[in-house]
Design a protein around this motif. Sequence first.
Motif, PDB file in Angstrom:
ATOM      1  N   ALA A 182      -2.995  15.313  -3.587  1.00 33.16           N
ATOM      2  CA  ALA A 182      -1.956  16.201  -3.072  1.00 33.16           C
ATOM      3  C   ALA A 182      -0.981  15.520  -2.119  1.00 33.16           C
ATOM      4  CB  ALA A 182      -2.600  17.397  -2.374  1.00 33.16           C
ATOM      5  N   GLU A 183      -1.094  14.202  -1.935  1.00 39.62           N
ATOM      6  CA  GLU A 183      -0.219  13.541  -0.957  1.00 39.62           C
ATOM      7  C   GLU A 183       0.532  12.377  -1.596  1.00 39.62           C
ATOM      8  OE1 GLU A 183      -0.203  11.823   3.632  1.00 39.62           O
ATOM      9  OE2 GLU A 183      -2.116  12.298   2.650  1.00 39.62           O
TER      10      GLU A 183
ATOM     11  N   LEU B 122      -1.123   9.146   7.489  1.00 39.78           N
ATOM     12  CA  LEU B 122      -1.469   9.917   6.297  1.00 39.78           C
ATOM     13  C   LEU B 122      -2.033  11.278   6.671  1.00 39.78           C
ATOM     14  CD1 LEU B 122      -3.174   7.163   4.102  1.00 39.78           C
ATOM     15  CD2 LEU B 122      -0.776   7.863   4.136  1.00 39.78           C
ATOM     16  N   GLN B 123      -1.579  12.309   5.992  1.00 43.98           N
ATOM     17  CA  GLN B 123      -2.084  13.654   6.238  1.00 43.98           C
ATOM     18  C   GLN B 123      -3.520  13.802   5.761  1.00 43.98           C
ATOM     19  OE1 GLN B 123       0.661  16.351   4.369  1.00 43.98           O
ATOM     20  NE2 GLN B 123       2.440  15.497   5.429  1.00 43.98           N
ATOM     21  N   SER B 124      -3.870  13.056   4.718  1.00 47.05           N
ATOM     22  CA  SER B 124      -5.218  13.163   4.157  1.00 47.05           C
ATOM     23  C   SER B 124      -6.216  12.249   4.850  1.00 47.05           C
ATOM     24  CB  SER B 124      -5.183  12.832   2.661  1.00 47.05           C
ATOM     25  OG  SER B 124      -4.571  11.571   2.442  1.00 47.05           O
TER      26      SER B 124
ATOM     27  N   GLN C 211       1.404   7.811  -4.950  1.00 49.53           N
ATOM     28  CA  GLN C 211       0.413   8.813  -4.570  1.00 49.53           C
ATOM     29  C   GLN C 211      -0.783   8.166  -3.876  1.00 49.53           C
ATOM     30  OE1 GLN C 211      -0.802  10.943  -8.054  1.00 49.53           O
ATOM     31  NE2 GLN C 211      -1.586  12.699  -6.918  1.00 49.53           N
TER      32      GLN C 211
ATOM     33  N   ILE D 206       3.721   9.468  -0.806  1.00 51.95           N
ATOM     34  CA  ILE D 206       4.334   8.796   0.339  1.00 51.95           C
ATOM     35  C   ILE D 206       5.734   8.259   0.065  1.00 51.95           C
ATOM     36  CG2 ILE D 206       2.111   8.186   1.354  1.00 51.95           C
ATOM     37  CD1 ILE D 206       2.448   5.374   0.192  1.00 51.95           C
TER      38      ILE D 206
ATOM     39  N   SER E 212      -3.353  10.415  -2.610  1.00 49.80           N
ATOM     40  CA  SER E 212      -4.428  11.373  -2.862  1.00 49.80           C
ATOM     41  C   SER E 212      -3.888  12.398  -3.853  1.00 49.80           C
ATOM     42  CB  SER E 212      -4.869  12.059  -1.560  1.00 49.80           C
ATOM     43  OG  SER E 212      -3.884  12.975  -1.118  1.00 49.80           O
TER      44      SER E 212
ATOM     45  N   GLU F 221       8.657  10.849   6.878  1.00 47.61           N
ATOM     46  CA  GLU F 221       7.513  11.127   7.757  1.00 47.61           C
ATOM     47  C   GLU F 221       6.506   9.988   7.815  1.00 47.61           C
ATOM     48  OE1 GLU F 221       6.823  13.646   3.938  1.00 47.61           O
ATOM     49  OE2 GLU F 221       8.503  12.810   5.100  1.00 47.61           O
ATOM     50  N   TYR F 222       6.642   9.011   6.903  1.00 51.05           N
ATOM     51  CA  TYR F 222       5.716   7.877   6.903  1.00 51.05           C
ATOM     52  C   TYR F 222       6.352   6.610   7.476  1.00 51.05           C
ATOM     53  CZ  TYR F 222       3.083  10.944   3.844  1.00 51.05           C
ATOM     54  OH  TYR F 222       2.405  12.020   3.325  1.00 51.05           O
TER      55      TYR F 222
ATOM     56  N   TYR G 190       9.115   8.082   2.132  1.00 49.91           N
ATOM     57  CA  TYR G 190       9.454   9.373   2.715  1.00 49.91           C
ATOM     58  C   TYR G 190       9.530   9.234   4.237  1.00 49.91           C
ATOM     59  CZ  TYR G 190       8.225  11.344  -1.864  1.00 49.91           C
ATOM     60  OH  TYR G 190       8.155  11.637  -3.199  1.00 49.91           O
TER      61      TYR G 190
ATOM     62  N   GLY H 285       0.914  18.579  -8.342  1.00 51.50           N
ATOM     63  CA  GLY H 285       0.819  17.128  -8.259  1.00 51.50           C
ATOM     64  C   GLY H 285       1.036  16.415  -9.575  1.00 51.50           C
TER      65      GLY H 285
END
Length: 279
Positions: A247-248, A212-214, A243, A250, A245, A276-277, A274, A158
């Motif tokens: 590790a995430e 969001l994945q997080s 960013q 966007i 998080s 996926e968002y 990105y 990261g």
Amino acid sequence: MKAKGWIIAAAAAIALSATSIMVVAKPDPIKVMRNGTEWVTEAAPVQIDDEIMIPLNTFGKLVGKQVTYNSQTNTVSIDDKKQIPFAQSDDKKIQISGDVGETGTYDNLTLTTETFSRHIPGYNVANLGYAPIIERTDLTGDGKKDIVIILTTGYGTGVYASNPLVYTETADSIPVEDAYTAFLKQFSSKVTDKQIELDIHGERTVIPVSKLQSGPVKFPPGIGSVMYYTLEGNTLKATTAVQVSPAEFIGDLALSYTFKNGLLQAGEAQFTLYPEYGS
């Protein structure tokens, strides 16, 4: 602590090194030649009476010595230290060398070309997988190829950081506007229970928290932990990840540089979300 004293160049050269060093007192300003190549010093040599004086620390770099000053004993120490070449251009005509530091970096960097050698600021990580990028391209639009160096100053999960340095073919430094500062002037963000909102110089982007994945986040998205520079033709570009998080990420903010008023100036930032968002 580095020595801040001055030393008589001719006498020191004979005593400390077999390297050929010649100090040319005329024309003004005074030039230092090393093995027939001009060495660009941070502090210019000066003439006092009949002697030419150069900074002691500069002389140490010229002859590959480590110069330190102990203020408690009022002692200057000059010790052997050989720089290690660790990066070169594809045509092998430009080289960067440095000292291996105790923190896993190459420090005290020296740029050497066919026509000059000079100290360059900064450092590069010692992992050769992240060796400096060295290119020649015309960034100023004057028809002459500038020397572009991109140092890697940090990497990890990261995290990625780099630093650009640009020089003319005559060893003059070309200032580069700080990309992080330029991005901050154009970027703002906020978060609610349902969505994240980004504003890039007036252009608004909304991302539902559900994507969001997080999961839900407490703090607005930030930038800067990932910052890298690239060359595309005759254009220097900077990119930073947005960013949410540790590790995430966007999306990316990117900008291009243009040369104006003696400075490579950062342009307008563009945001790429990105896929996926997206909706």
